[in-house]
Design a protein around this motif. Structure first.
Motif, PDB file in Angstrom:
ATOM      1  N   VAL A  18       0.837  -1.199   0.000  1.00 32.18           N
ATOM      2  CA  VAL A  18       0.000   0.000   0.000  1.00 32.18           C
ATOM      3  C   VAL A  18       0.874   1.252   0.000  1.00 32.18           C
ATOM      4  CG1 VAL A  18      -1.669   1.320   1.376  1.00 32.18           C
ATOM      5  CG2 VAL A  18      -1.978  -1.140   1.045  1.00 32.18           C
ATOM      6  N   ALA A  19       1.975   1.205   0.730  1.00 37.39           N
ATOM      7  CA  ALA A  19       2.877   2.361   0.814  1.00 37.39           C
ATOM      8  C   ALA A  19       3.420   2.750  -0.555  1.00 37.39           C
ATOM      9  CB  ALA A  19       4.028   2.056   1.772  1.00 37.39           C
ATOM     10  N   GLN A  20       3.610   1.780  -1.426  1.00 38.04           N
ATOM     11  CA  GLN A  20       4.153   2.112  -2.736  1.00 38.04           C
ATOM     12  C   GLN A  20       3.176   2.968  -3.536  1.00 38.04           C
ATOM     13  OE1 GLN A  20       5.310  -1.139  -5.207  1.00 38.04           O
ATOM     14  NE2 GLN A  20       3.290  -1.455  -6.012  1.00 38.04           N
ATOM     15  N   TYR A  21       1.885   2.840  -3.258  1.00 38.62           N
ATOM     16  CA  TYR A  21       0.898   3.660  -3.951  1.00 38.62           C
ATOM     17  C   TYR A  21       0.673   4.987  -3.243  1.00 38.62           C
ATOM     18  CZ  TYR A  21       0.080  -0.383  -6.801  1.00 38.62           C
ATOM     19  OH  TYR A  21       0.249  -1.435  -7.666  1.00 38.62           O
ATOM     20  N   VAL A  25       8.695   6.175  -3.689  1.00 33.84           N
ATOM     21  CA  VAL A  25      10.037   6.747  -3.781  1.00 33.84           C
ATOM     22  C   VAL A  25      10.964   5.649  -4.297  1.00 33.84           C
ATOM     23  CG1 VAL A  25      11.906   7.876  -2.531  1.00 33.84           C
ATOM     24  CG2 VAL A  25       9.532   8.257  -1.823  1.00 33.84           C
ATOM     25  N   PRO A  26      11.056   5.491  -5.635  1.00 35.47           N
ATOM     26  CA  PRO A  26      11.923   4.454  -6.191  1.00 35.47           C
ATOM     27  C   PRO A  26      13.370   4.674  -5.764  1.00 35.47           C
ATOM     28  CG  PRO A  26      10.632   5.518  -7.921  1.00 35.47           C
ATOM     29  CD  PRO A  26      10.425   6.289  -6.667  1.00 35.47           C
ATOM     30  N   TRP A  27      14.102   3.570  -5.621  1.00 29.62           N
ATOM     31  CA  TRP A  27      15.468   3.747  -5.130  1.00 29.62           C
ATOM     32  C   TRP A  27      16.480   2.810  -5.746  1.00 29.62           C
ATOM     33  CZ3 TRP A  27      18.249   0.283  -1.893  1.00 29.62           C
ATOM     34  CH2 TRP A  27      17.567  -0.900  -1.623  1.00 29.62           C
ATOM     35  N   ILE A  28      16.096   1.659  -6.242  1.00 26.22           N
ATOM     36  CA  ILE A  28      17.112   0.702  -6.680  1.00 26.22           C
ATOM     37  C   ILE A  28      17.042   0.405  -8.182  1.00 26.22           C
ATOM     38  CG2 ILE A  28      15.852  -1.434  -6.238  1.00 26.22           C
ATOM     39  CD1 ILE A  28      18.478  -2.439  -4.882  1.00 26.22           C
ATOM     40  N   GLY A  29      15.996   0.833  -8.825  1.00 26.43           N
ATOM     41  CA  GLY A  29      15.891   0.679 -10.271  1.00 26.43           C
ATOM     42  C   GLY A  29      15.822  -0.761 -10.734  1.00 26.43           C
ATOM     43  N   ASN A  30      16.547  -1.065 -11.786  1.00 27.03           N
ATOM     44  CA  ASN A  30      16.495  -2.387 -12.411  1.00 27.03           C
ATOM     45  C   ASN A  30      17.126  -3.495 -11.577  1.00 27.03           C
ATOM     46  OD1 ASN A  30      15.200  -1.275 -14.609  1.00 27.03           O
ATOM     47  ND2 ASN A  30      17.108  -0.861 -15.686  1.00 27.03           N
ATOM     48  N   TYR A  31      17.763  -3.146 -10.498  1.00 25.98           N
ATOM     49  CA  TYR A  31      18.426  -4.148  -9.672  1.00 25.98           C
ATOM     50  C   TYR A  31      17.513  -4.712  -8.582  1.00 25.98           C
ATOM     51  CZ  TYR A  31      22.523  -2.403 -12.017  1.00 25.98           C
ATOM     52  OH  TYR A  31      23.430  -2.038 -12.981  1.00 25.98           O
ATOM     53  N   ASN A  32      16.250  -4.341  -8.611  1.00 28.30           N
ATOM     54  CA  ASN A  32      15.344  -4.790  -7.554  1.00 28.30           C
ATOM     55  C   ASN A  32      15.193  -6.308  -7.532  1.00 28.30           C
ATOM     56  OD1 ASN A  32      13.824  -4.587  -9.972  1.00 28.30           O
ATOM     57  ND2 ASN A  32      11.924  -4.339  -8.829  1.00 28.30           N
ATOM     58  N   ILE A 104      10.145   3.969   0.812  1.00 27.86           N
ATOM     59  CA  ILE A 104       9.234   4.193   1.940  1.00 27.86           C
ATOM     60  C   ILE A 104       8.726   2.866   2.512  1.00 27.86           C
ATOM     61  CG2 ILE A 104       7.034   5.254   2.626  1.00 27.86           C
ATOM     62  CD1 ILE A 104       9.359   7.241   1.975  1.00 27.86           C
ATOM     63  N   SER A 105       8.593   1.850   1.688  1.00 26.60           N
ATOM     64  CA  SER A 105       8.064   0.569   2.162  1.00 26.60           C
ATOM     65  C   SER A 105       8.968  -0.081   3.209  1.00 26.60           C
ATOM     66  CB  SER A 105       7.826  -0.389   0.996  1.00 26.60           C
ATOM     67  OG  SER A 105       9.039  -0.729   0.376  1.00 26.60           O
ATOM     68  N   PHE A 106      10.241   0.302   3.243  1.00 22.90           N
ATOM     69  CA  PHE A 106      11.162  -0.281   4.225  1.00 22.90           C
ATOM     70  C   PHE A 106      10.812   0.112   5.663  1.00 22.90           C
ATOM     71  CE2 PHE A 106      13.580  -1.059   0.422  1.00 22.90           C
ATOM     72  CZ  PHE A 106      14.136  -2.301   0.675  1.00 22.90           C
ATOM     73  N   VAL A 107      10.002   1.141   5.824  1.00 19.17           N
ATOM     74  CA  VAL A 107       9.509   1.492   7.159  1.00 19.17           C
ATOM     75  C   VAL A 107       8.728   0.304   7.734  1.00 19.17           C
ATOM     76  CG1 VAL A 107       7.929   3.030   8.418  1.00 19.17           C
ATOM     77  CG2 VAL A 107       9.483   3.962   6.677  1.00 19.17           C
ATOM     78  N   CYS A 108       8.097  -0.452   6.869  1.00 17.14           N
ATOM     79  CA  CYS A 108       7.326  -1.623   7.308  1.00 17.14           C
ATOM     80  C   CYS A 108       8.238  -2.702   7.889  1.00 17.14           C
ATOM     81  CB  CYS A 108       6.492  -2.171   6.157  1.00 17.14           C
ATOM     82  SG  CYS A 108       5.233  -0.992   5.632  1.00 17.14           S
ATOM     83  N   VAL A 109       9.444  -2.814   7.406  1.00 15.44           N
ATOM     84  CA  VAL A 109      10.400  -3.775   7.970  1.00 15.44           C
ATOM     85  C   VAL A 109      10.730  -3.373   9.403  1.00 15.44           C
ATOM     86  CG1 VAL A 109      12.694  -4.816   7.764  1.00 15.44           C
ATOM     87  CG2 VAL A 109      11.353  -4.322   5.699  1.00 15.44           C
ATOM     88  N   ALA A 110      10.986  -2.090   9.600  1.00  8.04           N
ATOM     89  CA  ALA A 110      11.261  -1.600  10.954  1.00  8.04           C
ATOM     90  C   ALA A 110      10.049  -1.823  11.853  1.00  8.04           C
ATOM     91  CB  ALA A 110      11.636  -0.119  10.911  1.00  8.04           C
ATOM     92  N   GLY A 111       8.863  -1.589  11.318  1.00  6.05           N
ATOM     93  CA  GLY A 111       7.638  -1.827  12.088  1.00  6.05           C
ATOM     94  C   GLY A 111       7.492  -3.287  12.484  1.00  6.05           C
ATOM     95  N   PHE A 112       7.805  -4.178  11.566  1.00  7.41           N
ATOM     96  CA  PHE A 112       7.745  -5.615  11.857  1.00  7.41           C
ATOM     97  C   PHE A 112       8.699  -5.968  12.998  1.00  7.41           C
ATOM     98  CE2 PHE A 112       9.713  -9.809  11.142  1.00  7.41           C
ATOM     99  CZ  PHE A 112       8.605 -10.623  11.315  1.00  7.41           C
ATOM    100  N   ILE A 113       9.926  -5.479  12.924  1.00  9.35           N
ATOM    101  CA  ILE A 113      10.923  -5.786  13.948  1.00  9.35           C
ATOM    102  C   ILE A 113      10.489  -5.239  15.308  1.00  9.35           C
ATOM    103  CG2 ILE A 113      13.296  -5.282  14.694  1.00  9.35           C
ATOM    104  CD1 ILE A 113      14.049  -5.505  11.669  1.00  9.35           C
ATOM    105  N   LEU A 114      10.010  -4.007  15.333  1.00 10.10           N
ATOM    106  CA  LEU A 114       9.537  -3.420  16.594  1.00 10.10           C
ATOM    107  C   LEU A 114       8.358  -4.204  17.162  1.00 10.10           C
ATOM    108  CD1 LEU A 114       9.781   0.378  15.728  1.00 10.10           C
ATOM    109  CD2 LEU A 114      11.199  -0.903  17.345  1.00 10.10           C
ATOM    110  N   TYR A 115       7.424  -4.554  16.300  1.00 17.89           N
ATOM    111  CA  TYR A 115       6.262  -5.321  16.742  1.00 17.89           C
ATOM    112  C   TYR A 115       6.695  -6.667  17.318  1.00 17.89           C
ATOM    113  CZ  TYR A 115       1.835  -7.791  16.763  1.00 17.89           C
ATOM    114  OH  TYR A 115       0.743  -8.517  17.161  1.00 17.89           O
ATOM    115  N   MET A 116       7.543  -7.358  16.608  1.00 20.72           N
ATOM    116  CA  MET A 116       7.977  -8.680  17.067  1.00 20.72           C
ATOM    117  C   MET A 116       8.737  -8.582  18.391  1.00 20.72           C
ATOM    118  SD  MET A 116       6.601 -10.741  15.025  1.00 20.72           S
ATOM    119  CE  MET A 116       7.369 -12.274  15.523  1.00 20.72           C
TER     120      MET A 116
END
Length: 147
Positions: A18-21, A25-32, A104-116
């Motif tokens: 959802v955050a991507q929509y 904020v693209p960041w890695i291009g074709n290397y994703n 921006i979606s990487f904020v969700c990784v931090a959220g997951f770690i904090l939640y866990m």
């Protein structure tokens, strides 16, 4: 009430989608794809051996029944992380966010770690401390929670 960790991971993955929509904020291009592939491999390198270690030790892998733990598993990937299954889930989320190519979606990784940390790991660590006492406390002093 605790939510099963895989459901927590999927929920944060959906938030990343959802955050991507909401704010792309693209960041890695074709290397994703390479980035995502690397972290999926890391996830597999942690999840499979940790599950096998629990099976060999004939102890519970269920995060809601740590009181059924018969053996403190400290070998293999557990020498590097006290929570390699959750670490594998975090790596899978990192892979997903890399695939989405949205910083921006990487904020969700931090959220997951904090939640866990707050909702799952603290509960498990408390139970394991009661069961294994000094052995578990010694293990905690030698091995980090995540990596």
């Amino acid at each position: 009430m605790r939510i099963p960790p895989p459901i927590v991971m999927i929920s944060f993955g959906c938030l990343a989608y959802v955050a991507q929509y909401a704010l792309n904020v693209p960041w890695i291009g074709n290397y994703n794809f390479l980035f995502a592939g690397f972290f999926i491999i890391l996830a597999l390198l942690f999840i499979a051996p940790s599950a096998i270690a629990f099976a060999r030790a004939q102890t519970t892998v269920n995060p809601y029944t740590p009181h059924y733990s018969k053996t403190l598993v400290t070998g293999g990937v557990y020498r590097y992380s006290r929570n390699p299954m959750y670490l594998a889930m975090a790596f899978a989320l990192i892979a997903w966010c890399g695939y989405l190519n949205n910083l921006i979606s990487f904020v969700c990784v931090a959220g997951f770690i904090l939640y866990m940390n707050k909702r799952q790991i603290e509960f498990e660590e408390g139970a394991l401390t009661v069961i294994f006492k000094q052995q578990y406390l010694s293990y905690c002093s030698e091995v980090r929670r995540w990596l």
